[in-house]
Each structure stands twice: as C-alpha cells, then as structure tokens.
Design a protein around this motif. Structure first.
Motif, PDB file in Angstrom:
ATOM      1  N   ASN A  57       0.856  -1.182   0.000  1.00  0.00           N
ATOM      2  CA  ASN A  57       0.000   0.000   0.000  1.00  0.00           C
ATOM      3  C   ASN A  57       0.892   1.232   0.000  1.00  0.00           C
ATOM      4  OD1 ASN A  57       0.642  -0.999   2.720  1.00  0.00           O
ATOM      5  ND2 ASN A  57      -0.565   0.740   3.484  1.00  0.00           N
ATOM      6  N   HIS A  58       0.339   2.383  -0.341  1.00  0.00           N
ATOM      7  CA  HIS A  58       1.192   3.538  -0.639  1.00  0.00           C
ATOM      8  C   HIS A  58       0.680   4.808   0.057  1.00  0.00           C
ATOM      9  CE1 HIS A  58       4.091   5.859  -2.653  1.00  0.00           C
ATOM     10  NE2 HIS A  58       3.612   5.889  -3.878  1.00  0.00           N
ATOM     11  N   PRO A  59       0.841   4.898   1.395  1.00  0.00           N
ATOM     12  CA  PRO A  59       0.308   6.055   2.109  1.00  0.00           C
ATOM     13  C   PRO A  59       1.129   7.335   2.008  1.00  0.00           C
ATOM     14  CG  PRO A  59       1.367   4.571   3.652  1.00  0.00           C
ATOM     15  CD  PRO A  59       1.397   3.886   2.319  1.00  0.00           C
ATOM     16  N   SER A  60       2.434   7.233   1.625  1.00  0.00           N
ATOM     17  CA  SER A  60       3.266   8.431   1.729  1.00  0.00           C
ATOM     18  C   SER A  60       4.352   8.492   0.667  1.00  0.00           C
ATOM     19  CB  SER A  60       3.921   8.494   3.115  1.00  0.00           C
ATOM     20  OG  SER A  60       5.095   7.707   3.157  1.00  0.00           O
ATOM     21  N   LEU A  61       4.975   9.652   0.619  1.00  0.00           N
ATOM     22  CA  LEU A  61       6.031   9.934  -0.352  1.00  0.00           C
ATOM     23  C   LEU A  61       7.298   9.122  -0.099  1.00  0.00           C
ATOM     24  CD1 LEU A  61       6.524  11.946  -2.737  1.00  0.00           C
ATOM     25  CD2 LEU A  61       7.469  13.531  -1.065  1.00  0.00           C
ATOM     26  N   LEU A  62       7.515   8.684   1.137  1.00  0.00           N
ATOM     27  CA  LEU A  62       8.757   8.006   1.493  1.00  0.00           C
ATOM     28  C   LEU A  62       8.697   6.485   1.356  1.00  0.00           C
ATOM     29  CD1 LEU A  62       9.837  10.004   4.686  1.00  0.00           C
ATOM     30  CD2 LEU A  62      10.753  10.210   2.365  1.00  0.00           C
ATOM     31  N   ASP A  63       7.561   5.942   0.947  1.00  0.00           N
ATOM     32  CA  ASP A  63       7.403   4.489   0.913  1.00  0.00           C
ATOM     33  C   ASP A  63       8.452   3.804   0.033  1.00  0.00           C
ATOM     34  OD1 ASP A  63       5.182   5.051   2.437  1.00  0.00           O
ATOM     35  OD2 ASP A  63       3.793   4.905   0.750  1.00  0.00           O
ATOM     36  N   VAL A  64       8.649   4.338  -1.166  1.00  0.00           N
ATOM     37  CA  VAL A  64       9.594   3.696  -2.088  1.00  0.00           C
ATOM     38  C   VAL A  64      11.026   3.815  -1.560  1.00  0.00           C
ATOM     39  CG1 VAL A  64       9.962   5.721  -3.575  1.00  0.00           C
ATOM     40  CG2 VAL A  64      10.203   3.416  -4.524  1.00  0.00           C
ATOM     41  N   VAL A  78       4.483 -13.074  -5.549  1.00  0.00           N
ATOM     42  CA  VAL A  78       4.272 -11.718  -5.032  1.00  0.00           C
ATOM     43  C   VAL A  78       4.595 -11.680  -3.539  1.00  0.00           C
ATOM     44  CG1 VAL A  78       2.553  -9.913  -4.636  1.00  0.00           C
ATOM     45  CG2 VAL A  78       2.481 -11.271  -6.753  1.00  0.00           C
ATOM     46  N   VAL A  79       5.338 -10.647  -3.124  1.00  0.00           N
ATOM     47  CA  VAL A  79       5.632 -10.420  -1.707  1.00  0.00           C
ATOM     48  C   VAL A  79       4.902  -9.150  -1.276  1.00  0.00           C
ATOM     49  CG1 VAL A  79       7.412  -9.950   0.022  1.00  0.00           C
ATOM     50  CG2 VAL A  79       7.898 -11.523  -1.864  1.00  0.00           C
ATOM     51  N   PRO A  80       3.807  -9.283  -0.503  1.00  0.00           N
ATOM     52  CA  PRO A  80       3.093  -8.082  -0.041  1.00  0.00           C
ATOM     53  C   PRO A  80       3.745  -7.503   1.220  1.00  0.00           C
ATOM     54  CG  PRO A  80       1.674 -10.061  -0.095  1.00  0.00           C
ATOM     55  CD  PRO A  80       3.103 -10.515  -0.143  1.00  0.00           C
ATOM     56  N   ILE A  81       3.814  -6.189   1.274  1.00  0.00           N
ATOM     57  CA  ILE A  81       4.336  -5.500   2.453  1.00  0.00           C
ATOM     58  C   ILE A  81       3.320  -4.439   2.866  1.00  0.00           C
ATOM     59  CG2 ILE A  81       6.174  -4.048   3.397  1.00  0.00           C
ATOM     60  CD1 ILE A  81       8.106  -5.367   1.489  1.00  0.00           C
ATOM     61  N   PHE A  82       2.927  -4.503   4.117  1.00  0.00           N
ATOM     62  CA  PHE A  82       1.936  -3.552   4.625  1.00  0.00           C
ATOM     63  C   PHE A  82       2.628  -2.382   5.314  1.00  0.00           C
ATOM     64  CE2 PHE A  82      -0.654  -2.027   8.226  1.00  0.00           C
ATOM     65  CZ  PHE A  82      -1.716  -1.507   7.506  1.00  0.00           C
ATOM     66  N   PHE A  83       2.238  -1.161   4.930  1.00  0.00           N
ATOM     67  CA  PHE A  83       2.731   0.056   5.567  1.00  0.00           C
ATOM     68  C   PHE A  83       1.698   0.539   6.576  1.00  0.00           C
ATOM     69  CE2 PHE A  83       5.790   0.251   2.196  1.00  0.00           C
ATOM     70  CZ  PHE A  83       6.821   1.072   2.650  1.00  0.00           C
ATOM     71  N   GLY A  84       2.069   0.511   7.851  1.00  0.00           N
ATOM     72  CA  GLY A  84       1.220   1.043   8.903  1.00  0.00           C
ATOM     73  C   GLY A  84       1.929   2.179   9.614  1.00  0.00           C
TER      74      GLY A  84
END
Length: 257
Positions: free
Chosen positions: A92-99, A187-193
């Motif tokens: 998921n992609h909540p912010s500018l710093l995720d990548v 696929v490797v899912p990674i959750f951003f909390g």
C-alpha cells in the motif's frame, strides 16, 4: 514547547528533501561514470553495481532521517527480505517516502517509476539508467521487468498506481498482477502502517507535518502469494483474481491495526 518541536520537524523534513535531492544529483553525476568504467562498460554489470550502491545510499538516507528524528521505522518479518530474488514486491502507498524505505530494505530492487521523474533534474540520471518508466508501452514494461527479474532483481510496484487518498478506500489496478503473471514470479506483499503521514500524503502541502509526533513507519512483510495457481488461466481473468488476493492480504492487515 510543542510549537517549537513542530517547527523543528518541519525543518528536518525540508533538510531531508534537500539532502536527498542534492546527494542524488551529485552521486549520479560523480559516481555513475566511475561505475560504468568499473563495469567494463557492460550495461548489465553497471546496473548490478548501481542497484547495490543505491540500496546502501537509500539505507544511509533512511538512517539520517531516523537520527534527526524525522521518522521511525520498524519492520516485522524483516528476515524474509534478506535473500529474496525475482519477486514482485507490492505495498500500500500512504506516503512519499514508501519507495525510499523499500529500496533501503531490498538490495536488488527494480521499480516502475513515473515517466515525469525523468524530467526531475536531481534524480533523472538515476531513473534513466536503472528503472522502468511507466510512459513506455505496457508490453515493453512487462518484458523489461521480466528480464530484470530473470537476473535476480525484485520489482517494486504499488498496485494503487499512486499514493492513497486519506480516508478513501484503496483502488488497486491490475498492472502489478500482470507483471507477476507475465514473469511467472511470486508476489511479496508488504503492509505500511504507523501514524498518519500528514505532509507526505497525496495533495498535502510541503509545510505540513504530523501535529504531535514524528512519522512512524510500521511495516509488516506478509506471506508470499504464489503465481503458480494462475498458470494457464487467461491473463484477463487471472489478473483480476490475483489483484483481489493481493488487495485482500493488505486490507486484512489494515483491519488488524
């Protein structure tokens, strides 16, 4: 005191952006030519060296932001990322710093990037030399991604295609699933909390920050999703089903927060 702390956090955020932009420009101009020489002007070897270097560069950048108390980062099941190869990494992609954070965690990372980043003078050389712009035909994107993963790289892609809108449900596009199905890679899912990323979300203003605390990134590496069950199934149908499975995995983690 709270106002002084807030001003400090805005200052360290602006410093982080400036530090990243100027270092990226300097490294691309100063070190990329040296890397080409060290690689014997082999494009494949150059990309391998540059990706490894970029991983350490992003790791240093994240550590700088942690040291100046701009962010905190905690990763659950981090060991699952240590030796991954030829995977499609989604999040998921909540912010500018995720990548940035994902690149600091994954040493052999490739990425689908916005074509507009080629026009960004600070990172244009990095984007042009290493990653796959989303402005080229999609069939070409898939083939370049497949070749990259054949070399052991991992493809980072956000199924939403852009940052999430605060308070809005996630809308996953089928592109990430199609990359996995076309290359026949899992696929490797990674959750951003973590806390709300005010100032880093879509449409936020630059001079915004979380009102009471630094940005907290709590990541969780979820179980891999196999592409094997979809082999032989028409791409249109299998992409829909795999996209639903990816979304379900991340939404389930969101509901547990």
């Amino acid at each position: 005191m709270q106002k002084i702390i807030y001003i400090y956090r805005i200052a360290v955020k602006l410093f982080s952006f400036a530090f990243f932009g100027l270092c990226s420009l300097g490294l691309a101009l100063g070190l990329f030519p040296i890397m080409h020489v060290l690689a014997g002007f082999s494009e494949k070897k150059f990309k391998a060296i540059a990706r490894r270097f970029n991983h350490w560069y992003f790791k240093v950048f994240v550590n700088v932001m942690k040291t100046i108390r701009c962010i905190s980062v905690n990763v659950e099941n981090k060991e699952q990322l240590s030796n991954i190869k030829s995977k499609v990494v989604i999040a998921n992609h909540p912010s500018l710093l995720d990548v940035v954070i994902l690149f600091s965690l994954i040493p052999n990372a490739d990425c689908i990037v916005k074509g507009s980043l080629i026009e960004n003078k600070f990172i244009s050389l990095i984007v042009r030399n290493l990653y796959i712009p989303n402005t080229i035909p999609f069939d070409e994107q898939m083939e370049r991604a497949r070749q990259s993963m054949e070399e052991g790289n991992n493809l980072i892609i956000f199924p939403e295609g852009t940052r999430s809108r605060p308070g809005q449900p996630w809308e996953f596009k089928k592109g990430a699933a199609r990359f996995a199905l076309y290359s026949e890679n899992d696929v490797v899912p990674i959750f951003f909390g973590g806390n709300e990323k005010i100032g880093l979300r879509k449409c936020d203003k630059l001079l915004q920050y979380h009102p009471t605390e630094r940005y907290q990134y709590n990541l969780k590496v979820l179980p891999q999703i196999s592409a094997a069950p979809y082999k032989g199934v028409p791409m249109t149908k299998s992409a829909i089903k795999l996209t639903e499975k990816m979304k379900m995995a991340l939404e389930q983690e969101l509901s547990n927060v």
